[in-house]
Design a protein around this motif. Sequence first.
Motif, PDB file in Angstrom:
ATOM      1  N   UNK A   7      74.518   3.112 -46.812  1.00 41.22           N
ATOM      2  CA  UNK A   7      73.808   2.044 -46.114  1.00 41.22           C
ATOM      3  C   UNK A   7      72.848   2.610 -45.065  1.00 41.22           C
ATOM      4  N   UNK A   8      71.728   1.938 -44.926  1.00 44.85           N
ATOM      5  CA  UNK A   8      70.759   2.231 -43.870  1.00 44.85           C
ATOM      6  C   UNK A   8      69.821   1.037 -43.794  1.00 44.85           C
ATOM      7  N   UNK A   9      69.011   0.972 -42.734  1.00 36.18           N
ATOM      8  CA  UNK A   9      68.046  -0.122 -42.651  1.00 36.18           C
ATOM      9  C   UNK A   9      66.992  -0.015 -43.737  1.00 36.18           C
ATOM     10  N   UNK A  10      66.703   1.186 -44.183  1.00 37.84           N
ATOM     11  CA  UNK A  10      65.734   1.358 -45.267  1.00 37.84           C
ATOM     12  C   UNK A  10      66.285   0.755 -46.551  1.00 37.84           C
ATOM     13  N   UNK A  11      67.567   0.997 -46.813  1.00 41.36           N
ATOM     14  CA  UNK A  11      68.213   0.409 -47.989  1.00 41.36           C
ATOM     15  C   UNK A  11      68.280  -1.107 -47.860  1.00 41.36           C
TER      16      UNK A  11
ATOM     17  N   UNK B 152      77.979   0.272 -42.568  1.00 40.30           N
ATOM     18  CA  UNK B 152      77.004  -0.536 -41.845  1.00 40.30           C
ATOM     19  C   UNK B 152      75.585  -0.015 -42.064  1.00 40.30           C
ATOM     20  N   UNK B 153      74.649  -0.969 -42.144  1.00 38.04           N
ATOM     21  CA  UNK B 153      73.237  -0.606 -42.253  1.00 38.04           C
ATOM     22  C   UNK B 153      72.669  -0.179 -40.899  1.00 38.04           C
ATOM     23  N   UNK B 154      73.427  -0.377 -39.828  1.00 40.33           N
ATOM     24  CA  UNK B 154      72.954  -0.092 -38.474  1.00 40.33           C
ATOM     25  C   UNK B 154      73.516   1.214 -37.938  1.00 40.33           C
ATOM     26  N   UNK B 155      73.766   2.157 -38.813  1.00 41.98           N
ATOM     27  CA  UNK B 155      74.275   3.460 -38.373  1.00 41.98           C
ATOM     28  C   UNK B 155      73.299   4.149 -37.425  1.00 41.98           C
ATOM     29  N   UNK B 156      72.017   3.812 -37.527  1.00 39.95           N
ATOM     30  CA  UNK B 156      71.005   4.409 -36.657  1.00 39.95           C
ATOM     31  C   UNK B 156      71.315   4.140 -35.177  1.00 39.95           C
TER      32      UNK B 156
END
Length: 299
Positions: A209-213, A144-148
Motif C-alpha cells: 500500500x501507498x498513496x500512489x497505489x 495502510x496507504x498512509x505509511x508516508x
Amino acid sequence: MSSEVREGQTFAGESLLVRYINFVKLPHTLFALPFALLGVIVASYSHPVTWRTVVLVVVAFTAARFVAMGFNRIADRFLDAKNPRTQNRELPTGRLTLTQAWKGVITAGLVFGLAAWALNPLCLALSPFALAWIAGYSYTKRFTHWSHLWLGFSLAIAPAGGYLAVAGTWSEPWWLLLASAAAVTGWVAGFDVFYALQDEAFDRAERLKSLVVRLGQGRAIFVAKLLHGLAIAALLVFGWGAALGWPYYVGVGIGAGLIAWEHQLVKPGDLSRLNAAFFTANGIVSIVVFLGALVDRVI
C-alpha cells in the motif's frame, strides 16, 4: 571489473564496514540530522549547551537511524529480493548475512539507549517508544496507504529529541515542538510519496500500500504538494514561536525554493528526472534551514 549494478548512492568496496554503511545508507544521516541540531539550537536560547550534549545527540540520532533502516532492510528482505530496484542490496545478495544484520541493529539500539541515558532521564524514558515507532514503520505498507506519514513522524522525533536532550523538559510555548514535528512530517512524507512513484508497479503486484497505489500518480503528487506546503508553513510557525530572526527565514525560503523547483521536475507519467540527484537535492533542504538558524544564533 565487476559489472554488477548497485543501487544509487552506495560505496564501492567489500569490507564489513562498507557493507554496513551501504546497508543503512549511512551518509543519508546527514539529511535529517540538521533538524535534530535545530532542536538543540532553539533549546540553547534558554538552556546551556555543552559539546558533550551535541556529540550525544549526534550519536543517538545516528544510532536510531541505523536501527530504523537496518530493521527495515531485515523486514523487507524478501520483497527487496523481488524488486529489480532493490535486489542488489546487502541482504538479498548475501553481502551481509541475516545474523550480521541483526547484530548491527541490536548494537545500534544499545548505543541509542546508552546515549539517551547519558543525556537525561526524560530522553531515557522516551527512548523505547521512539525505537518502537521507527521500527514499526517497516510493516506499515502492509496495512495502510498512509505509511508516508508514519515515516515522516519517525524523523519528526529528531527536532523534539534535540530540544529535549538539552532542556530535559517540554518546550515553551507548548506547541513549539509540535510545529517542528509537523514540519518534518510533511517534508519527509511528501518526498516519500515521490519515492513510492518508482515502485508503483511492484507495489501493486505485491499488494503493498501507498498513496500512489491508492490515488494514482497525479493525485498522489498533488498530496505531496499539500504536505510540502504544510511543512513550509510549519517551519514558519516554528520560527515565530522560537523568536528566530531573519537568517532562519532566509534558510526556510531557500528550502522552499528547492522544494518548488523539485516539484517541477516530476509529472504524472514522466519520472525520468526522479533520480538520485533529485533526492540528494531534497536533503539539502534540512541543511539550509539549520544553517539559517545557526547563523541567527551566532550573530
